[in-house]
Design a protein around this motif. Structure first.
Motif, mmCIF file in Angstrom:
data_model
loop_
_atom_site.group_PDB
_atom_site.id
_atom_site.type_symbol
_atom_site.label_atom_id
_atom_site.label_comp_id
_atom_site.label_asym_id
_atom_site.label_seq_id
_atom_site.Cartn_x
_atom_site.Cartn_y
_atom_site.Cartn_z
ATOM 1 N N ASP A 1 0.835 -1.204 0.000
ATOM 2 C CA ASP A 1 0.000 0.000 0.000
ATOM 3 C C ASP A 1 0.869 1.252 0.000
ATOM 4 N N SER A 2 0.331 2.334 -0.537
ATOM 5 C CA SER A 2 0.999 3.640 -0.490
ATOM 6 C C SER A 2 -0.028 4.711 -0.798
ATOM 7 N N ALA A 3 0.275 5.951 -0.406
ATOM 8 C CA ALA A 3 -0.621 7.064 -0.707
ATOM 9 C C ALA A 3 -0.760 7.234 -2.214
ATOM 10 N N TYR A 4 0.329 7.028 -2.926
ATOM 11 C CA TYR A 4 0.298 7.189 -4.389
ATOM 12 C C TYR A 4 -0.607 6.134 -5.020
ATOM 13 N N LEU A 5 -0.480 4.895 -4.576
ATOM 14 C CA LEU A 5 -1.362 3.831 -5.062
ATOM 15 C C LEU A 5 -2.817 4.215 -4.866
ATOM 16 N N GLN A 6 -3.149 4.721 -3.677
ATOM 17 C CA GLN A 6 -4.534 5.040 -3.372
ATOM 18 C C GLN A 6 -5.076 6.139 -4.283
ATOM 19 N N VAL A 7 -4.262 7.171 -4.514
ATOM 20 C CA VAL A 7 -4.705 8.291 -5.352
ATOM 21 C C VAL A 7 -4.949 7.842 -6.788
ATOM 22 N N LYS A 8 -3.971 7.130 -7.360
ATOM 23 C CA LYS A 8 -4.084 6.744 -8.761
ATOM 24 C C LYS A 8 -5.146 5.650 -8.956
ATOM 25 N N LYS B 1 -7.810 5.196 -7.128
ATOM 26 C CA LYS B 1 -9.117 5.851 -6.981
ATOM 27 C C LYS B 1 -9.518 6.551 -8.271
ATOM 28 N N ALA B 2 -8.563 7.250 -8.904
ATOM 29 C CA ALA B 2 -8.850 7.944 -10.158
ATOM 30 C C ALA B 2 -9.253 6.964 -11.253
ATOM 31 N N MET B 3 -8.547 5.846 -11.330
ATOM 32 C CA MET B 3 -8.858 4.846 -12.353
ATOM 33 C C MET B 3 -10.227 4.221 -12.132
ATOM 34 N N LEU B 4 -10.529 3.883 -10.889
ATOM 35 C CA LEU B 4 -11.824 3.262 -10.583
ATOM 36 C C LEU B 4 -12.985 4.213 -10.851
ATOM 37 N N ALA B 5 -12.743 5.513 -10.623
ATOM 38 C CA ALA B 5 -13.801 6.509 -10.825
ATOM 39 C C ALA B 5 -13.846 7.030 -12.254
ATOM 40 N N GLY B 6 -12.822 6.702 -13.047
ATOM 41 C CA GLY B 6 -12.739 7.274 -14.386
ATOM 42 C C GLY B 6 -12.537 8.771 -14.355
ATOM 43 N N ASP B 7 -11.884 9.248 -13.304
ATOM 44 C CA ASP B 7 -11.644 10.682 -13.120
ATOM 45 C C ASP B 7 -10.203 10.984 -13.514
ATOM 46 N N PHE B 8 -10.028 11.524 -14.710
ATOM 47 C CA PHE B 8 -8.688 11.779 -15.225
ATOM 48 C C PHE B 8 -8.404 13.270 -15.387
ATOM 49 N N GLU B 9 -8.973 14.064 -14.469
ATOM 50 C CA GLU B 9 -8.642 15.490 -14.414
ATOM 51 C C GLU B 9 -7.129 15.608 -14.256
ATOM 52 N N PRO B 10 -6.469 16.368 -15.145
ATOM 53 C CA PRO B 10 -5.004 16.305 -15.166
ATOM 54 C C PRO B 10 -4.321 16.937 -13.965
ATOM 55 N N SER B 11 -3.487 16.154 -13.343
ATOM 56 C CA SER B 11 -2.530 16.628 -12.355
ATOM 57 C C SER B 11 -1.147 16.617 -12.984
ATOM 58 N N PHE B 12 -0.913 15.599 -13.791
ATOM 59 C CA PHE B 12 0.296 15.484 -14.604
ATOM 60 C C PHE B 12 -0.148 14.777 -15.880
ATOM 61 N N ALA B 13 -0.188 15.496 -16.976
ATOM 62 C CA ALA B 13 -0.838 15.011 -18.187
ATOM 63 C C ALA B 13 -0.072 13.891 -18.874
ATOM 64 N N VAL B 14 -0.824 13.062 -19.591
ATOM 65 C CA VAL B 14 -0.239 11.961 -20.351
ATOM 66 C C VAL B 14 0.855 12.466 -21.291
ATOM 67 N N ARG B 15 0.603 13.589 -21.972
ATOM 68 C CA ARG B 15 1.599 14.103 -22.929
ATOM 69 C C ARG B 15 2.919 14.421 -22.229
ATOM 70 N N ASN B 16 2.829 15.022 -21.053
ATOM 71 C CA ASN B 16 4.055 15.342 -20.318
ATOM 72 C C ASN B 16 4.760 14.075 -19.848
ATOM 73 N N ALA B 17 3.977 13.110 -19.390
ATOM 74 C CA ALA B 17 4.568 11.856 -18.941
ATOM 75 C C ALA B 17 5.267 11.150 -20.097
ATOM 76 N N GLU B 18 4.633 11.134 -21.274
ATOM 77 C CA GLU B 18 5.242 10.481 -22.438
ATOM 78 C C GLU B 18 6.541 11.179 -22.823
ATOM 79 N N LYS B 19 6.532 12.511 -22.792
ATOM 80 C CA LYS B 19 7.763 13.256 -23.082
ATOM 81 C C LYS B 19 8.859 12.870 -22.101
ATOM 82 N N ASN B 20 8.492 12.733 -20.846
ATOM 83 C CA ASN B 20 9.483 12.380 -19.830
ATOM 84 C C ASN B 20 10.049 10.982 -20.049
ATOM 85 N N THR B 21 9.225 10.046 -20.534
ATOM 86 C CA THR B 21 9.766 8.709 -20.788
ATOM 87 C C THR B 21 10.849 8.767 -21.860
#
Length: 288
Positions: A212-219, A221-241
């Motif tokens: 368990d971790s706080a990060y696990l719980q946050v992410k 929860k977002a996935m289960l709720a389908g709530d993808f309001e951006p905190s760190f956007a997919v585009r930025n994450a992809e650029k970082n990879t």
């Protein structure tokens, strides 16, 4: 009270500007798309029409921009107003190879260059709880201390030479953990659902246990709720990879999990969800 120019008012830049204003600093903001900077006027910011206008008279120029080439281009546009001794805090996520070029430009202009990317996303930025990963000369720390104290819960000073890129190198290592962990959580949630179970059951199994971790719980929860309001956007994450892969490759390190996460993000972008939070990597496990 410090006079700061915030160049770049995306999710992170806007949140950091508001935090600085809340702490009593004078802030002038600029963004290439002006409409993204204008709401900050209600918080007390001056909205500039150009990087040069924003940088004029600022004690600290902060760049919170998408990549090293963008940061260099914007600072070149600001050059008519830059002055020797002015402090430039590069606080975005740029590639390791970009930092020496940024530092060289700063030296040409007589600027004091500090490589100081931040660890954290929108919510910590809004609360002034980021971690600042800084490399730069000691003589810049006096003017930067109130700025870093406002946006961050702590500052980790890594080197006295900003050109070393120590801040950027540690940022890429840290963000690789967050990116990879997000992909792992997404696959586990999707797999639970794909095997015909309520994905909330995964939370029941993991919550309170050693995984368990706080990060696990946050992410999760977002996935289960389908709530993808951006905190760190997919585009930025992809650029970082891609930045992580490039820096790892130059060091002779393989980053297989990072690269797999990047492939997932690219699928999500192709599905039309690039501006959602990176938790939307959950969508990459499905065909649409």
């Amino acid at each position: 009270m410090t006079s700061a120019a915030m160049l770049g008012t995306g999710i992170m830049g806007a949140a950091m500007a508001r935090t600085l204003l809340r702490e009593g600093h004078r802030v002038t903001v600029w963004n290439r798309t002006r409409s993204r900077a204008e709401p900050l006027a209600a918080d007390g910011a001056a909205v500039a029409g150009s990087p040069a206008e924003a940088a004029a008279g600022a004690e600290v120029v902060i760049t919170m921009l998408d990549g090293g080439e963008t940061a260099l281009s914007v600072m070149r546009d600001a050059s008519p107003s830059l002055r020797p001794g002015q402090v430039w805090a590069q606080m975005g996520t740029v590639g390791v190879e970009s930092v020496p070029r940024l530092a060289a430009f700063a030296a040409e202009q007589g600027l004091t260059f500090v490589d100081a990317p931040v660890q954290g996303t929108k919510q910590p930025a809004e609360r002034g709880r980021l971690v600042v990963l800084a490399a730069g000369p000691r003589n810049a720390r006096t003017v930067l201390e109130p700025v870093f104290d406002a946006v961050g819960s702590r500052t980790v000073w890594l080197d006295e030479d900003g050109a070393s890129g120590a801040g950027t190198r540690l940022k890429l290592a840290a963000v690789s953990y967050a990116i990879s962990l997000t992909a792992v959580v997404a696959e586990s949630v999707a797999l639970t659902e794909g095997l015909g179970l309520d994905p909330a059951l995964l939370g029941e199994v993991l919550t309170g246990g050693p995984l368990d971790s706080a990060y696990l719980q946050v992410k999760m929860k977002a996935m289960l709720a389908g709530d993808f309001e951006p905190s760190f956007a997919v585009r930025n994450a992809e650029k970082n990879t891609r930045l992580i892969h490039e820096s790892a490759e130059s060091a002779g390190i393989r980053v297989d999990v990072n690269d797999a996460a990047g492939a997932r993000f690219r699928r999500v972008i192709d599905q039309g969800h690039g501006d959602e939070d990176m938790a939307a990597t959950y969508r990459a496990s499905f065909s649409t």
